[in-house]
Design an enzyme around this catalytic site. Sequence first.
Site, mmCIF file in Angstrom:
data_model
loop_
_atom_site.group_PDB
_atom_site.id
_atom_site.type_symbol
_atom_site.label_atom_id
_atom_site.label_comp_id
_atom_site.label_asym_id
_atom_site.label_seq_id
_atom_site.Cartn_x
_atom_site.Cartn_y
_atom_site.Cartn_z
ATOM 1 N N SER A 19 0.846 -1.191 0.000
ATOM 2 C CA SER A 19 0.000 0.000 0.000
ATOM 3 C C SER A 19 0.884 1.244 0.000
ATOM 4 O O SER A 19 2.061 1.166 -0.349
ATOM 5 C CB SER A 19 -0.940 -0.030 1.211
ATOM 6 O OG SER A 19 -1.932 0.958 1.101
ATOM 7 N N ASN A 20 0.347 2.383 0.365
ATOM 8 C CA ASN A 20 1.131 3.629 0.420
ATOM 9 C C ASN A 20 0.609 4.503 1.550
ATOM 10 O O ASN A 20 -0.322 4.126 2.265
ATOM 11 C CB ASN A 20 1.082 4.338 -0.937
ATOM 12 C CG ASN A 20 -0.341 4.664 -1.340
ATOM 13 O OD1 ASN A 20 -1.024 5.441 -0.684
ATOM 14 N ND2 ASN A 20 -0.803 4.040 -2.427
ATOM 15 N N ARG A 21 1.212 5.678 1.719
ATOM 16 C CA ARG A 21 0.941 6.519 2.886
ATOM 17 C C ARG A 21 -0.249 7.461 2.724
ATOM 18 O O ARG A 21 -0.438 8.369 3.510
ATOM 19 C CB ARG A 21 2.182 7.340 3.234
ATOM 20 C CG ARG A 21 3.372 6.484 3.603
ATOM 21 C CD ARG A 21 4.543 7.357 4.031
ATOM 22 N NE ARG A 21 5.747 6.569 4.231
ATOM 23 C CZ ARG A 21 5.990 5.829 5.321
ATOM 24 N NH1 ARG A 21 5.107 5.804 6.308
ATOM 25 N NH2 ARG A 21 7.098 5.142 5.420
ATOM 26 N N ALA A 86 -4.608 7.583 -4.248
ATOM 27 C CA ALA A 86 -3.236 7.168 -4.549
ATOM 28 C C ALA A 86 -3.289 5.686 -4.907
ATOM 29 O O ALA A 86 -3.162 4.809 -4.050
ATOM 30 C CB ALA A 86 -2.335 7.407 -3.349
#
Length: 211
Positions: A19-21, A86
């Site tokens: 995943s991402n932030r 995102a």
Amino acid sequence: VLVTAGPTREPIDPVRYISNRSSGKMGYALAAAAAARGATVTLVTGPTELSSPPRATVVKVETAQEMRQAVLAEFAGADVVIKAAAVADYRPQTAATQKIKKRADNLTLALTKNPDILAELGALKSGQLLVGFAAETEDLLAHAGEKLARKNLDLIVANDVTLAGAGFGADTNIVKLLYPGGRVEELPLMAKEALADVILDKIGDLLAKKH
Ligand code: C5P
């Protein structure tokens, strides 16, 4: 108004993911602001800690492929699409059906490219106003300008995520707005809620010009 927000999660095995932030704050602020202005809002969101914005229909998804399905289902009925999510660029080629065991010292994950939802919408669009985001760590204007053109957008919100007070997780953002034809507007540091209102004002101007 169709808004996407948050990260996607791409499964590695039943208990792990890539995943991402992304916090989802920018997209949720946009959905709330559009609903407050009287728009009918659908928010397609990856997993976030945020509570649903009032008066928006919320569709919860996990993966980029699920987000794509949800967005394509809503696209024909939308006047404005704002893609603040995102989306993970890559996903594991296969998700293991059982938890991957700790054995060798090195483990290589094979990744495959996810569909670019926004580029697909850009190719499909028939009157929808399309707004994208670009989070960059270098050459902000060049990269954002390239995405604006390649994805056939009407506006791209570009932020340099290396600046303090900008980007993932922050409550504030510092962005530049890029339009087809090369016009660029630089905005000062502002709360994501205030920025959502500015972005909606600009979308209102674009819609007024269109009709
Ligand atoms: O990842 P990238 O910098 O190209 O993202 C720019 C825009 O494209 C964002 O608005 C993002 O939501 C969208 N995007 C998408 N599907 C992807 C990757 C990005 O819709 N697979």
